[in-house]
Design an enzyme around this catalytic site. Sequence first.
Site, PDB file in Angstrom:
ATOM      1  N   TYR A 151       0.699  -1.299  -0.127  1.00  0.00           N
ATOM      2  CA  TYR A 151      -0.004  -0.034  -0.037  1.00  0.00           C
ATOM      3  C   TYR A 151       0.958   1.428   0.110  1.00  0.00           C
ATOM      4  O   TYR A 151       1.942   1.228   0.300  1.00  0.00           O
ATOM      5  CB  TYR A 151      -1.005  -0.044   1.304  1.00  0.00           C
ATOM      6  CG  TYR A 151      -0.176   0.236   2.433  1.00  0.00           C
ATOM      7  CD1 TYR A 151       0.482  -0.667   3.251  1.00  0.00           C
ATOM      8  CD2 TYR A 151      -0.402   1.529   3.244  1.00  0.00           C
ATOM      9  CE1 TYR A 151       1.209  -0.206   4.289  1.00  0.00           C
ATOM     10  CE2 TYR A 151       0.056   1.932   4.407  1.00  0.00           C
ATOM     11  CZ  TYR A 151       1.122   0.814   5.005  1.00  0.00           C
ATOM     12  OH  TYR A 151       1.530   1.196   5.971  1.00  0.00           O
TER      13      TYR A 151
ATOM     14  N   ARG B 292       7.945   4.059  -5.013  1.00  0.00           N
ATOM     15  CA  ARG B 292       8.168   3.183  -3.686  1.00  0.00           C
ATOM     16  C   ARG B 292       6.935   1.832  -4.196  1.00  0.00           C
ATOM     17  O   ARG B 292       7.373   0.700  -3.646  1.00  0.00           O
ATOM     18  CB  ARG B 292       7.813   3.896  -2.400  1.00  0.00           C
ATOM     19  CG  ARG B 292       8.107   2.880  -1.400  1.00  0.00           C
ATOM     20  CD  ARG B 292       8.174   3.589  -0.024  1.00  0.00           C
ATOM     21  NE  ARG B 292       6.976   4.190   0.204  1.00  0.00           N
ATOM     22  CZ  ARG B 292       6.716   5.068   1.482  1.00  0.00           C
ATOM     23  NH1 ARG B 292       7.796   5.364   2.289  1.00  0.00           N
ATOM     24  NH2 ARG B 292       5.500   5.269   1.571  1.00  0.00           N
TER      25      ARG B 292
ATOM     26  N   ARG C 277      -6.647 -21.177  -1.620  1.00  0.00           N
ATOM     27  CA  ARG C 277      -5.506 -20.915  -0.440  1.00  0.00           C
ATOM     28  C   ARG C 277      -4.359 -21.924  -0.596  1.00  0.00           C
ATOM     29  O   ARG C 277      -4.579 -22.872  -0.296  1.00  0.00           O
ATOM     30  CB  ARG C 277      -5.830 -20.808   0.779  1.00  0.00           C
ATOM     31  CG  ARG C 277      -4.911 -20.363   1.955  1.00  0.00           C
ATOM     32  CD  ARG C 277      -5.626 -20.367   3.485  1.00  0.00           C
ATOM     33  NE  ARG C 277      -4.748 -20.140   4.378  1.00  0.00           N
ATOM     34  CZ  ARG C 277      -3.657 -20.801   4.985  1.00  0.00           C
ATOM     35  NH1 ARG C 277      -3.654 -22.064   4.702  1.00  0.00           N
ATOM     36  NH2 ARG C 277      -2.999 -20.362   5.972  1.00  0.00           N
TER      37      ARG C 277
ATOM     38  N   HIS D 239       0.297 -21.522   0.455  1.00  0.00           N
ATOM     39  CA  HIS D 239       0.940 -20.466   0.847  1.00  0.00           C
ATOM     40  C   HIS D 239       1.969 -19.674  -0.235  1.00  0.00           C
ATOM     41  O   HIS D 239       2.013 -18.558  -0.514  1.00  0.00           O
ATOM     42  CB  HIS D 239       2.224 -21.169   1.913  1.00  0.00           C
ATOM     43  CG  HIS D 239       1.333 -21.214   3.204  1.00  0.00           C
ATOM     44  ND1 HIS D 239       0.373 -21.900   3.556  1.00  0.00           N
ATOM     45  CD2 HIS D 239       1.804 -20.491   4.544  1.00  0.00           C
ATOM     46  CE1 HIS D 239       0.147 -21.808   4.827  1.00  0.00           C
ATOM     47  NE2 HIS D 239       0.777 -20.835   5.463  1.00  0.00           N
TER      48      HIS D 239
ATOM     49  N   LYS E 132       6.594  -2.038   1.944  1.00  0.00           N
ATOM     50  CA  LYS E 132       5.262  -1.472   2.464  1.00  0.00           C
ATOM     51  C   LYS E 132       4.056  -2.351   2.405  1.00  0.00           C
ATOM     52  O   LYS E 132       3.245  -2.001   1.297  1.00  0.00           O
ATOM     53  CB  LYS E 132       4.981   0.064   1.974  1.00  0.00           C
ATOM     54  CG  LYS E 132       4.394   0.881   2.907  1.00  0.00           C
ATOM     55  CD  LYS E 132       4.214   2.318   2.391  1.00  0.00           C
ATOM     56  CE  LYS E 132       3.147   3.156   3.143  1.00  0.00           C
ATOM     57  NZ  LYS E 132       3.187   3.104   4.517  1.00  0.00           N
TER      58      LYS E 132
ATOM     59  N   GLU F 120      12.609   2.604  14.079  1.00  0.00           N
ATOM     60  CA  GLU F 120      11.640   3.819  13.701  1.00  0.00           C
ATOM     61  C   GLU F 120      10.471   3.716  14.341  1.00  0.00           C
ATOM     62  O   GLU F 120      10.455   2.866  15.305  1.00  0.00           O
ATOM     63  CB  GLU F 120      11.284   3.555  11.985  1.00  0.00           C
ATOM     64  CG  GLU F 120      10.390   2.133  11.845  1.00  0.00           C
ATOM     65  CD  GLU F 120      10.251   1.793  10.476  1.00  0.00           C
ATOM     66  OE1 GLU F 120      10.022   2.790   9.577  1.00  0.00           O
ATOM     67  OE2 GLU F 120       9.878   0.685   9.851  1.00  0.00           O
TER      68      GLU F 120
ATOM     69  N   LEU G 202      11.094   1.352   7.094  1.00  0.00           N
ATOM     70  CA  LEU G 202      10.676   1.674   5.603  1.00  0.00           C
ATOM     71  C   LEU G 202      11.167   3.072   5.432  1.00  0.00           C
ATOM     72  O   LEU G 202      11.262   3.947   6.202  1.00  0.00           O
ATOM     73  CB  LEU G 202       9.182   2.126   5.885  1.00  0.00           C
ATOM     74  CG  LEU G 202       8.418   2.268   4.796  1.00  0.00           C
ATOM     75  CD1 LEU G 202       8.188   1.209   3.597  1.00  0.00           C
ATOM     76  CD2 LEU G 202       7.038   3.209   4.960  1.00  0.00           C
TER      77      LEU G 202
HETATM   78  N1  PDD Z   1       3.014   5.104   7.449  1.00  0.00           N
HETATM   79  N2  PDD Z   1       7.772   3.742   8.789  1.00  0.00           N
HETATM   80  C1  PDD Z   1       6.426   3.150   9.085  1.00  0.00           C
HETATM   81  C2  PDD Z   1       6.509   1.920   9.559  1.00  0.00           C
HETATM   82  C3  PDD Z   1       5.501   3.699   8.431  1.00  0.00           C
HETATM   83  O1  PDD Z   1       4.243   3.000   8.370  1.00  0.00           O
HETATM   84  C4  PDD Z   1       5.429   4.898   7.702  1.00  0.00           C
HETATM   85  C5  PDD Z   1       4.390   5.509   6.984  1.00  0.00           C
HETATM   86  C6  PDD Z   1       6.566   5.480   7.726  1.00  0.00           C
HETATM   87  C7  PDD Z   1       6.833   7.058   7.083  1.00  0.00           C
HETATM   88  O2  PDD Z   1       6.625   6.996   5.627  1.00  0.00           O
HETATM   89  P1  PDD Z   1       6.323   8.073   4.617  1.00  0.00           P
HETATM   90  O3  PDD Z   1       7.071   9.047   5.321  1.00  0.00           O
HETATM   91  O4  PDD Z   1       6.563   7.629   3.319  1.00  0.00           O
HETATM   92  O5  PDD Z   1       4.652   8.233   5.149  1.00  0.00           O
HETATM   93  C8  PDD Z   1       7.968   5.140   8.263  1.00  0.00           C
HETATM   94  C9  PDD Z   1       1.627   5.572   6.702  1.00  0.00           C
HETATM   95  C10 PDD Z   1       1.483   6.763   6.921  1.00  0.00           C
HETATM   96  C11 PDD Z   1       0.652   4.715   7.322  1.00  0.00           C
HETATM   97  O6  PDD Z   1       0.658   3.516   7.322  1.00  0.00           O
HETATM   98  O7  PDD Z   1      -0.344   5.172   7.563  1.00  0.00           O
END
Ligand code: PDD
Length: 277
Positions: free
Chosen positions: A31, A50, A98, A100, A144, A176, A200
């Site tokens: 996403y 990304r 289904r 894996h 992501k 993070e 991320l």
């Molecule tokens: N999340 N790290 C993680 C684990 C994240 O889920 C996100 C963003 C970031 C920051 O990434 P960016 O600057 O590209 O938004 C770092 C989004 C906003 C969410 O899951 O809603």
Amino acid sequence: MRVYWNGSIKPLEDVRISPLDRGYLFGDGVYEVIRIYGGRLFAAERHWARLARSLRELSIAPEPEAEGLEQAIMTLIHEEGIHDGIAYVQVTRGEAPRTHAFPNPAPWPNVLAYVQPYPRPEAIMRGGRAVLVPDIRWHRVDIKTVNLLGNVLAKQRAQEAGADEAILHRGEIVTEGSASNVFIVRGGIVFTHPATTAILNGITRQLVLELLQAQGVPVVERPFTVEALWAADEVWITSTTAEVTPIVEIDRVPIASGRIGPVTSLVRDAFMAAVAR
Ligand code: PDD
């Protein structure tokens, strides 16, 4: 509410997803969350790049075309009358019995996009509170993926503690936030975890690194410890939704003076100026 679903825009109630969708069964999908400022998408090209990378890393194909998705999102922004908001885009591997391993033949990916209003967070101005939580996620969080249970549990811990964000650590190393990247300042130097498979690589993180460089602030992309976090002069987090949010308190202990520091104010204001352009 109207949404984009596999090539057309329709009412949310008309979208039907099979329980055999692999996003539902395995969290097998990716996403993006993109900011909308003044009715326009912010840093969209970086988000599309990304998204394409996440899809490639998971061998989900064919990739939806960014141009078509962006057009659909612009239509939704217009229809829903969004000024400041977010666009959510999700691609799952699709529907198949289904197993894996990847289904053969590969199903057609399911593509969803919708927009919603999203206010600028008030913690940007007042400073946010965080809790420190072990990072229990898998080892490819650079992708992501919608498989977010580790993040969900961490954010829930933050919420139960009355905090805005959970800062995650793997052993001694701060990685993070549950949905953000973490920066600290120590002795005038900014530190943040390098863009490895352990975080991320946030788009806001990338933009903030560029802003810091443009302002001549020294930055080191190197892992830092929990001890360094506690000893920091300043802490802030970045994300599409949180923008640049100062963190003034962790586990109810103030960071340094407990006030928003000068480097944090500088990047926060530079970032706010960048989004206002
Ligand atoms: N999340 N790290 C993680 C684990 C994240 O889920 C996100 C963003 C970031 C920051 O990434 P960016 O600057 O590209 O938004 C770092 C989004 C906003 C969410 O899951 O809603």
